[in-house]
Design an enzyme around this catalytic site. Structure first.
Site, mmCIF file in Angstrom:
data_model
loop_
_atom_site.group_PDB
_atom_site.id
_atom_site.type_symbol
_atom_site.label_atom_id
_atom_site.label_comp_id
_atom_site.label_asym_id
_atom_site.label_seq_id
_atom_site.Cartn_x
_atom_site.Cartn_y
_atom_site.Cartn_z
ATOM 1 N N ASP A 227 120.099 75.027 27.255
ATOM 2 C CA ASP A 227 118.735 75.188 27.770
ATOM 3 C C ASP A 227 117.823 74.045 27.292
ATOM 4 O O ASP A 227 118.214 72.876 27.381
ATOM 5 C CB ASP A 227 118.189 76.564 27.354
ATOM 6 C CG ASP A 227 116.931 76.953 28.107
ATOM 7 O OD1 ASP A 227 117.042 77.407 29.259
ATOM 8 O OD2 ASP A 227 115.829 76.762 27.556
ATOM 9 N N TYR A 376 107.456 73.749 28.530
ATOM 10 C CA TYR A 376 107.649 73.548 29.969
ATOM 11 C C TYR A 376 106.594 72.587 30.519
ATOM 12 O O TYR A 376 106.913 71.649 31.241
ATOM 13 C CB TYR A 376 107.561 74.888 30.715
ATOM 14 C CG TYR A 376 108.803 75.742 30.596
ATOM 15 C CD1 TYR A 376 109.748 75.766 31.603
ATOM 16 C CD2 TYR A 376 109.021 76.527 29.472
ATOM 17 C CE1 TYR A 376 110.889 76.546 31.508
ATOM 18 C CE2 TYR A 376 110.160 77.309 29.362
ATOM 19 C CZ TYR A 376 111.091 77.310 30.383
ATOM 20 O OH TYR A 376 112.219 78.076 30.268
ATOM 21 N N HIS A 433 124.140 82.142 30.507
ATOM 22 C CA HIS A 433 123.255 81.105 29.973
ATOM 23 C C HIS A 433 123.127 81.146 28.445
ATOM 24 O O HIS A 433 122.978 80.124 27.803
ATOM 25 C CB HIS A 433 121.887 81.286 30.627
ATOM 26 C CG HIS A 433 120.876 80.244 30.280
ATOM 27 N ND1 HIS A 433 120.998 78.930 30.684
ATOM 28 C CD2 HIS A 433 119.715 80.305 29.583
ATOM 29 C CE1 HIS A 433 119.956 78.234 30.238
ATOM 30 N NE2 HIS A 433 119.159 79.046 29.571
#
Ligand SMILES: *[C@@H]1O[C@H](CO)[C@@H](O)[C@H](O)[C@H]1NC(C)=O
Ligand SMILES: *[C@@H]1O[C@H](CO)[C@@H](O)[C@H](O)[C@H]1NC(C)=O
Length: 468
Positions: A227, A376, A433
């Site tokens: 990630d 982000y 994930h």
């Protein structure tokens, strides 16, 4: 539709990346400034200590009391629509169970001790107090010890690696080496400070963590990430190819121009598609319209976190129930796509309830949701892409593994354009994930295998040099 989407994706990309000042920012001055840039409050920087202080988590009675009060006094939730599981987001039928578990059954004392089970430290890097775990293997002096930096992502934490740490640091003689792990909380996550000014994206975080490794005395080291840990490690292997001895990632990804053009090219015809990807894995990449619509359906959280993190953070910092639902909706979906159709989001099948709440506590206890999701906004922007760093290849030997339910798939044909020494690229038919969290033993085995491969690569390279 297919061609239309290809053109759309391509033109969006060309505008975003090629239209910007490609590579202008990645000058030597950019590198130098980067490594010294301060992210904490100004004024005290001359006096900041470079010492490494032991750290233990201490949850105050007051914080726990306040948390229980908020959980107890939550408002009634709106029931889900008939026949709906997780398609509209977190299924509220499950919330009473989780809130009751958190407030009344989760043993804070016991879990605090669990989080404190490894040696933890803090040290100030570029104005931020960075938290990390450091575990050394118990080995005789003559055994080679490989330093491995392990990087978590969102919405995870250092806890993703907690069951990996004892296995990976256990010495296995046949490998010919042992592993020492350094597991930091990314800036703004867990127990690490967040920045006080804009601009701390993956490129900048890569320098902070490289400086952390220097502080610990590691001029050369290995790195592992998934990630955002992988996105940060991608920048590290690009900025510091001479310092990173090898890279293993369970989130193999590149957004380099050539790689994206390769992807789009595969959509032209079956002939091109076969050149890009193994036919058995083609449905993970094509048709592009399916992939694109999947993004539209499930990645809304990413867009809001990349554009208005602070507004979202207000609610998440105020309501344990909102925080839990937002985080666990993503954990559910990113673990298995099919979880959307399960009434409980499939959470119990993969993770223990304690480990789920432990991870949420790392966002709640120190109020870190907002500072964490700013990653982000700071990484998915024109400034970062405008550096052209995604298109810069790296020679750091790299091994990748792709879990079945990973968010996206990229074949070796694309990855090689970025990672020119791609030693192996596995594709598994299981797992999701949060690979390290879900399957620590399998994950560890693959990381160790990668380290073996990378060491063999270096050994061969040296032999060649000697012969010349
Ligand atoms: C630096 O820190 C020390 C000890 O905390 C303090 O006594 C001193 O006043 C500080 N100096 C400056 C310039 O802030
Ligand atoms: C929580 O765990 C601690 C330590 O194991 C134990 O002493 C205590 O009794 C537990 N509390 C409850 C309510 O079970």
């Amino acid at each position: 539709m297919n061609t239309f989407v290809s053109i759309l994706v391509l033109s969006a990309y060309v505008t975003l990346v090629l239209g910007s000042n490609v590579r202008e920012l990645l000058t030597p001055e950019f590198y130098d400034g980067l490594s010294e840039k301060l992210w904490g409050p100004l004024g005290e920087e001359k006096n900041v200590s470079t010492c490494i202080k032991p750290f233990t988590v201490k949850w105050s009675e007051e914080m726990i009391k306040d948390l229980r009060f908020r959980i107890k006094n939550r408002r009634a939730v709106t029931p889900p629509l008939e026949g709906i599981a997780f398609q509209y987001g977190f299924n509220t039928d499950n919330l009473d169970y989780w809130m009751d578990y958190w407030a009344n059954h989760y043993n804070f004392t016991e879990r605090e001790a669990y989080i404190n089970k490894y040696p933890q430290f803090k040290t100030n890097i570029q104005g931020l107090n960075i938290h990390f775990i450091r575990v050394k293997p118990q080995v005789p002096k003559d055994v080679e010890v490989l330093p491995l930096l392990m990087l978590h992502g969102w919405p995870g934490s250092v806890l993703e690696f907690y069951e990996v740490i004892p296995i990976i640091t256990e010495y296995c003689e046949q490998n010919g080496f042992a592993v020492e792990v350094i597991v930091p909380s990314l800036p703004g996550f867990g127990f690490s400070d967040g920045a006080v000014r804009p601009g701390l994206g993956t490129i900048e975080i890569a320098t902070v963590l490289r400086n952390l490794m220097h502080r610990l005395g590691f001029k050369k080291f290995y790195v592992q990430g998934g990630d955002f840990g992988a996105l940060t490690a991608n920048q590290m292997v690009t900025l510091y190819p001479d310092e990173i001895l090898g890279y293993h990632t369970n989130y193999p990804r590149t957004l380099g121009t050539k790689a994206l053009i390769t992807w789009a090219t595969g959509s032209i015809s079956p002939f091109f598609q076969n050149m890009v990807v193994d036919p058995a894995l083609a449905d993970k990449m094509y048709p592009l319209s399916k992939i694109f619509l999947g993004i539209m359906e499930d990645l809304g959280y990413m867009h809001i976190q990349a554009t208005k993190p602070d507004t979202l953070g207000i609610g998440m910092s105020d309501s344990p129930m909102a925080l839990f639902s937002w985080v666990m909706q993503t954990v559910s979906w990113a673990s298995r796509r099919s979880n959307k159709l399960k009434h409980d989001g499939g959470l119990h099948e993969l993770y223990s309830p304690e480990s789920i709440i432990d991870n949420i506590m790392l966002y709640w206890a120190d109020n870190k949701f907002t500072t964490a999701i700013r990653i982000y906004a700071e990484s998915y922007n024109k400034r970062t892409f405008g550096t052209g760093i995604e298109s810069i290849p790296t020679e750091v030997p790299t091994c990748t593994v792709h879990a079945k339910d990973e968010l996206s798939y990229m074949p070796p044909s694309m990855l090689q354009l970025k990672f020119t020494n791609l030693l192996s690229s596995l594709s598994l038919d299981d797992y999701g994930h949060f690979f390290a969290w879900e399957a620590p033993e399998v994950f560890t085995k693959l990381v160790i295998n990668a380290l073996v491969e990378i060491r063999a690569y270096h050994a061969n390279k040296n032999v060649c040099h000697d012969e010349l």
